[in-house]
Design an enzyme around this catalytic site. Structure first.
Site, short mmCIF file in Angstrom:
data_model
loop_
_atom_site.label_atom_id
_atom_site.label_comp_id
_atom_site.label_asym_id
_atom_site.label_seq_id
_atom_site.Cartn_x
_atom_site.Cartn_y
_atom_site.Cartn_z
N CYS A 1 0.84 -1.20 0.00
CA CYS A 1 0.00 0.00 0.00
C CYS A 1 0.88 1.26 0.00
O CYS A 1 1.52 1.55 -0.99
CB CYS A 1 -1.00 -0.04 1.15
SG CYS A 1 -2.38 1.13 0.94
N HIS B 1 -3.58 -5.15 1.02
CA HIS B 1 -2.97 -5.44 2.33
C HIS B 1 -2.94 -6.93 2.62
O HIS B 1 -3.81 -7.47 3.32
CB HIS B 1 -3.76 -4.73 3.44
CG HIS B 1 -3.56 -3.25 3.49
ND1 HIS B 1 -2.48 -2.67 4.11
CD2 HIS B 1 -4.28 -2.24 2.97
CE1 HIS B 1 -2.55 -1.36 4.00
NE2 HIS B 1 -3.64 -1.07 3.30
N GLU C 1 -1.07 -8.36 4.63
CA GLU C 1 -0.73 -8.56 6.05
C GLU C 1 -1.94 -8.46 6.97
O GLU C 1 -1.86 -8.83 8.16
CB GLU C 1 0.32 -7.51 6.47
CG GLU C 1 -0.21 -6.15 6.90
CD GLU C 1 -0.75 -5.27 5.79
OE1 GLU C 1 -1.09 -4.12 6.08
OE2 GLU C 1 -0.84 -5.74 4.63
#
Length: 236
Positions: A97, A175, A177
């Site tokens: 990002c 994202h 993660e």
């Protein structure tokens, strides 16, 4: 193996990406650029380490824009220098990002406002599902990358480039993660108001994130494994 993880604010964590890196044998060093007490005044002074000595650099997301000099102008130059040097020395960089936007800027691309924000779990079109599965992936962004010269765009949707690869570095707009606890924090630190403006129920978003966790974990581990395995065979 040593991985430098750049955490721009106190809210974000390496999450699923960090978990898989540890499982793959990496020792993570987590640097927080903007401390909690400066979250709303992020123009701090921060000295980034040199790129030498790391086997991998990961740059995480942030609630600011790479081009917002008022917010990040005091430190973004140091990060761009670090990412550029790491990349040119052959140290793999994974930008997520904001981190992808920093990576593209460091390598000669640019960042611009997206035609519309993306918040939520979104599927993407991928040319290389062995590296970038189609998702759905967690998205939370207002800007988009213009990939640097020589980059290979590997995934996209109607809003923006979703992934690009250059050398042995990879930038992703989404994202991988994201874990439910971090999505909860994003909502609590200003995200609820952003969701309301877009007609999104923030509590439904958190609930969906919990439901998506098994799929998100599988996709994130898949991406990290493919990224690490291909780092030895970079795209020129």
């Amino acid at each position: 193996m040593r991985a430098l993880v750049i955490r721009h604010d106190h809210v974000t964590e390496p999450g699923l990406v960090g978990d898989r890196l540890v499982q793959r044998g990496y020792d993570l060093t987590l640097l927080t650029v903007v401390p909690q007490e400066r979250h709303h005044t992020p123009d701090v002074r921060f000295d980034f380490p040199d790129a030498d000595g790391w086997d991998l650099v990961v740059s995480l997301g942030a609630p600011w824009s790479v081009y917002d000099d008022t917010a990040v102008g005091s430190w973004i130059g140091g990060e761009l220098t670090l990412l550029r040097k790491a990349h040119h020395r052959g140290i793999p960089v994974l930008g997520i990002c904001f981190g992808a936007q920093a990576l593209t800027t460091a390598l000669g691309g640019s960042v611009e406002a997206a035609p519309r924000p993306e918040i939520g779990w979104v599927g993407i079109d991928t040319d290389d599902p062995a590296l970038i599965p189609p998702g759905p992936w967690m998205q939370w962004h207002y800007d988009r990358c213009v990939p640097p010269p020589g980059a290979e765009e590997t995934a996209r949707n109607a809003v923006c480039t979703q992934a690009f690869r250059v050398g042995n570095s990879l930038g992703v707009q989404f994202h991988p993660e994201a874990i439910p606890a971090v999505v909860r924090r994003w909502v609590d630190f200003g995200g609820a108001q952003q969701c309301a403006r877009l007609g999104i129920d923030p509590e439904e978003l958190v609930a969906r994130s919990r439901a998506m966790e098994p799929v998100a974990r599988e996709n994130a581990y898949h991406l990290v494994d493919a990224f690490l395995d291909r780092a030895a065979s970079p795209v020129c």
